[in-house]
Motif scaffolding. Structure first.
Motif, PDB file in Angstrom:
ATOM      1  N   CYS A 169     -37.397 -11.555  88.922  1.00 49.11           N
ATOM      2  CA  CYS A 169     -36.355 -11.802  87.925  1.00 49.11           C
ATOM      3  C   CYS A 169     -35.301 -12.917  88.288  1.00 49.11           C
ATOM      4  N   LEU A 170     -35.794 -13.950  88.966  1.00 48.62           N
ATOM      5  CA  LEU A 170     -35.130 -14.977  89.519  1.00 48.62           C
ATOM      6  C   LEU A 170     -35.339 -16.401  89.290  1.00 48.62           C
ATOM      7  N   THR A 230     -32.233 -10.238  83.625  1.00 53.94           N
ATOM      8  CA  THR A 230     -32.485  -9.010  83.542  1.00 53.94           C
ATOM      9  C   THR A 230     -33.931  -8.539  83.238  1.00 53.94           C
ATOM     10  N   LYS A 231     -34.639  -9.603  82.840  1.00 50.47           N
ATOM     11  CA  LYS A 231     -36.260  -9.466  82.684  1.00 50.47           C
ATOM     12  C   LYS A 231     -36.957 -10.327  83.308  1.00 50.47           C
ATOM     13  N   PRO A 232     -38.177 -10.119  83.716  1.00 51.00           N
ATOM     14  CA  PRO A 232     -39.113 -11.058  84.625  1.00 51.00           C
ATOM     15  C   PRO A 232     -39.432 -11.753  83.569  1.00 51.00           C
ATOM     16  N   SER A 233     -39.939 -13.207  83.897  1.00 47.62           N
ATOM     17  CA  SER A 233     -40.452 -13.978  83.277  1.00 47.62           C
ATOM     18  C   SER A 233     -41.886 -13.743  82.799  1.00 47.62           C
ATOM     19  N   GLU A 287     -36.949   0.970  87.125  1.00 45.17           N
ATOM     20  CA  GLU A 287     -36.410  -0.122  87.962  1.00 45.17           C
ATOM     21  C   GLU A 287     -35.693  -1.248  86.951  1.00 45.17           C
ATOM     22  N   GLN A 288     -35.930  -1.186  85.642  1.00 50.75           N
ATOM     23  CA  GLN A 288     -35.316  -2.097  84.734  1.00 50.75           C
ATOM     24  C   GLN A 288     -34.012  -1.517  84.646  1.00 50.75           C
ATOM     25  N   GLU A 289     -33.659  -0.077  84.465  1.00 53.96           N
ATOM     26  CA  GLU A 289     -32.303   0.378  84.630  1.00 53.96           C
ATOM     27  C   GLU A 289     -31.504   0.136  85.418  1.00 53.96           C
ATOM     28  N   LYS A 290     -32.040   0.215  86.926  1.00 54.48           N
ATOM     29  CA  LYS A 290     -31.191  -0.031  88.063  1.00 54.48           C
ATOM     30  C   LYS A 290     -30.950  -1.715  88.294  1.00 54.48           C
ATOM     31  N   LEU A 291     -31.591  -2.328  87.685  1.00 50.03           N
ATOM     32  CA  LEU A 291     -31.193  -3.777  87.634  1.00 50.03           C
ATOM     33  C   LEU A 291     -30.415  -3.963  86.697  1.00 50.03           C
ATOM     34  N   LYS A 292     -30.311  -3.554  85.469  1.00 56.54           N
ATOM     35  CA  LYS A 292     -29.380  -3.820  84.366  1.00 56.54           C
ATOM     36  C   LYS A 292     -28.211  -3.164  84.679  1.00 56.54           C
TER      37      LYS A 292
END
Length: 150
Positions: A44-45, A116-119, A127-132
């Protein structure tokens, strides 16, 4: 030749660009680099000036992390302006080497855009929740620092 830790710290501070504001403190810097590390693991970078600028112009949202010890400074002077126009929070960290290490690259990196979302593809819900949540926490602190500047 060796030099003490305080001398090394002074050199780091002296190398900072005069436009490096808002500059993350120790705690925020640590949290931000941790977020960059987690975003790199989940793809996501966006790394580097060219990639970051392209993403911002395409309308991608995220959090921009810029290194404060870039030389020549002209390389990154347009990035904060683009971020402000697109309502993207941005912050400076002390060194490009630390930013590269967190972003999982060997070469020093000028700036990264944490999304917040991968390309490509999707993340697990957990994992989405942790990252968010990490992203929201860092973004809130950056907004707080920025508000105190102006």
């Amino acid at each position: 030749m060796g030099g003490s830790d305080s001398e090394v710290e002074k050199k780091k501070v002296l190398a900072l660009a005069p436009i490096a504001k808002p500059l993350a403190g120790k705690k925020l810097s640590k949290r931000t680099l941790k977020l960059v590390r987690r975003a790199a693991q989940h793809k996501c970078l966006k790394r580097g000036v060219k990639e970051v600028v392209k993403s911002i112009r395409r309308g991608h949202k995220g959090l921009c992390v810029i290194a404060g010890n870039i030389s020549p400074i002209d390389v990154i002077t347009h990035v904060p302006i683009l971020c402000e126009e697109s309502d993207i929070p941005y912050v400076y960290v002390h060194s490009k080497e630390d930013l590269a290490t967190a972003g999982a690259t060997k070469r020093p990196t000028c700036c990264v855009l944490v999304m917040t979302k991968p390309s490509k593809g999707d993340l697990d819900q957990g994992e989405q929740e942790k990252l968010k949540s990490d992203y929201d926490q860092v973004a809130a602190e950056i907004t707080e620092i920025t508000a105190s500047l102006f």
